[in-house]
Design an enzyme around this catalytic site. Sequence first.
Site, PDB file in Angstrom:
ATOM      1  CE1 TYR A  57      -4.313   0.321  -0.250  1.00  0.00           C
ATOM      2  CE2 TYR A  57      -4.239  -1.496   1.346  1.00  0.00           C
ATOM      3  CZ  TYR A  57      -5.050  -0.623   0.290  1.00  0.00           C
ATOM      4  OH  TYR A  57      -6.271  -0.968  -0.075  1.00  0.00           O
ATOM      5  CD  GLU A  59      -4.440   5.092   0.969  1.00  0.00           C
ATOM      6  OE1 GLU A  59      -4.823   5.950   1.881  1.00  0.00           O
ATOM      7  OE2 GLU A  59      -5.541   4.308   0.868  1.00  0.00           O
ATOM      8  CG  ASP A 203      -8.908  11.062 -23.496  1.00  0.00           C
ATOM      9  OD1 ASP A 203      -7.696  10.174 -23.717  1.00  0.00           O
ATOM     10  OD2 ASP A 203      -9.917  10.627 -23.053  1.00  0.00           O
ATOM     11  CB  THR A 229      -5.130   4.339 -21.509  1.00  0.00           C
ATOM     12  OG1 THR A 229      -5.360   4.474 -22.933  1.00  0.00           O
ATOM     13  CG2 THR A 229      -6.446   4.743 -20.924  1.00  0.00           C
ATOM     14  CE  LYS A 232      -7.800   2.991 -25.316  1.00  0.00           C
ATOM     15  NZ  LYS A 232      -7.895   3.704 -24.092  1.00  0.00           N
ATOM     16  NE  ARG A 238      -6.870  -2.308 -20.199  1.00  0.00           N
ATOM     17  CZ  ARG A 238      -8.035  -3.036 -20.627  1.00  0.00           C
ATOM     18  NH1 ARG A 238      -7.888  -4.088 -21.430  1.00  0.00           N
ATOM     19  NH2 ARG A 238      -9.203  -2.307 -20.580  1.00  0.00           N
TER      20      ARG A 238
HETATM   21  N1  DSN Z   1     -12.621   1.506 -24.538  1.00  0.00           N
HETATM   22  C1  DSN Z   1     -11.692   2.464 -25.190  1.00  0.00           C
HETATM   23  C2  DSN Z   1     -11.672   2.153 -26.749  1.00  0.00           C
HETATM   24  O1  DSN Z   1     -12.004   1.012 -27.167  1.00  0.00           O
HETATM   25  O2  DSN Z   1     -11.534   3.006 -27.469  1.00  0.00           O
HETATM   26  C3  DSN Z   1     -11.666   3.894 -24.850  1.00  0.00           C
HETATM   27  O3  DSN Z   1     -11.745   3.996 -23.626  1.00  0.00           O
END
Ligand code: DSN
Length: 422
Positions: A57, A59, A203, A229, A232, A238
């Site tokens: 942990y 925090e 974003d 994120t 991707k 993730r």
């Molecule tokens: N779920 C994602 C996507 O597939 O584009 C976006 O958060």
Amino acid sequence: MTLPLSHPALTATDPELAALVAAEEQLQADTLRLIPSENYASRAVLEASGTVLQNKYSEGYPGRRYYEGQQNIDQVERLAVARAMALFGVEHANVQPYSGSPANLAVYLAFAEPGETVMGMALPMGGHLTHGWGVSATGTWFRGVQYGVRQDTGLVDFDEVRELALKERPKVIFCGGTALPRTIDFAAFAEIARECGAVLVADVAHIAGLIAGGAHPSPVPHADVISTTTHKTLRGPRGAMLMSREEHAKAIDKAVFPGLQGGPHNQTTAAIAVALHEAAQPSFRDYAQSVVANARALADELLARGFDLVSGGTDNHLILMDLTPKEVPGKVAAKALDRAGIVVNYNTVPYDPRKPFDPSGIRIGTPSLTSRGLGTEHMAAVAEWIDRGVTAAGAGDEETLTTVRAEVAELMAAYPAPGLTI
Ligand code: DSN
């Protein structure tokens, strides 16, 4: 080492679950994965995700924790932050958001009060739920106003965005989204945000890897905050990050913790650090350029086969196909392609007359196939399989889908996937 990967402890403790993991590994190895938000994380990233760092942990932030025993964890987080700052050229990075939606929620927490106006691209136009769309907390706790794309071009109309922003005076403007095949003009959004006094949030979840690899312009000179994120095109675990100028650092950090989250997922922080290290290598620049080259080549091949692509093509990793002229609903096509070993997702297209759960389009992209080493020379075959799959979907021709599945598996076997090989 290639499949089957060995998970000895898991297999001994829980063979039922281990079998499911093995089946998923085989599925990811055999199929042509075209969902543009997915990828293959490297073995190093996967290993970091599965470490004892998850037992701790933490925090707080490095040097300012609410739990003792942070000798190693602080260094892990500092490493991830330093690598994010260096890779993207930002003044501040927070690597603790659990994923994209919490990251965006933290942005609202930092810059808007409940009930205040926020602005983003409408979900059916290519935006994201958390950009103020009605069914999301961001559209119910805040007053979301939404812009779209022009019906004739499929592109953002900046006159419309400016007019809406000046009329509605949002506190926060989001640019970016989940189904945008074209380059985002961060400078144009920044000018509008300045004019109406809004915080501009880029974003870049979908295109973070392209930005890191120099294959898409960077939002850094223009956006107040960058949300992304990490799994991707960036090819990490993730997770998510928020980056900003120094002036917003305190507000962002306070919003993430203690505003929204408790203890950070330290194993994810470690895996993010690994992914950022990988993305800083020269080979990652080649990867990012190849993702775009493959998407462009695939778009050209699809256009040559008579497919209707939103905005007429792509500048990035993503292609949005409107199947209306083919008279095959997106969901029917997606499910048939899945049976053919080609994994896509059904998706609304701008001004879609159909419903989101049964829309007109499919969304595809090239991050995963590029991670496996496929190049522009393979895109004719990929387009051909999609064409045969969509036609077979319309005709109920299962035999063709079975044939395509075998052809896909044969090609994929020659291009082992990162993470599934050692
Ligand atoms: N779920 C994602 C996507 O597939 O584009 C976006 O958060």
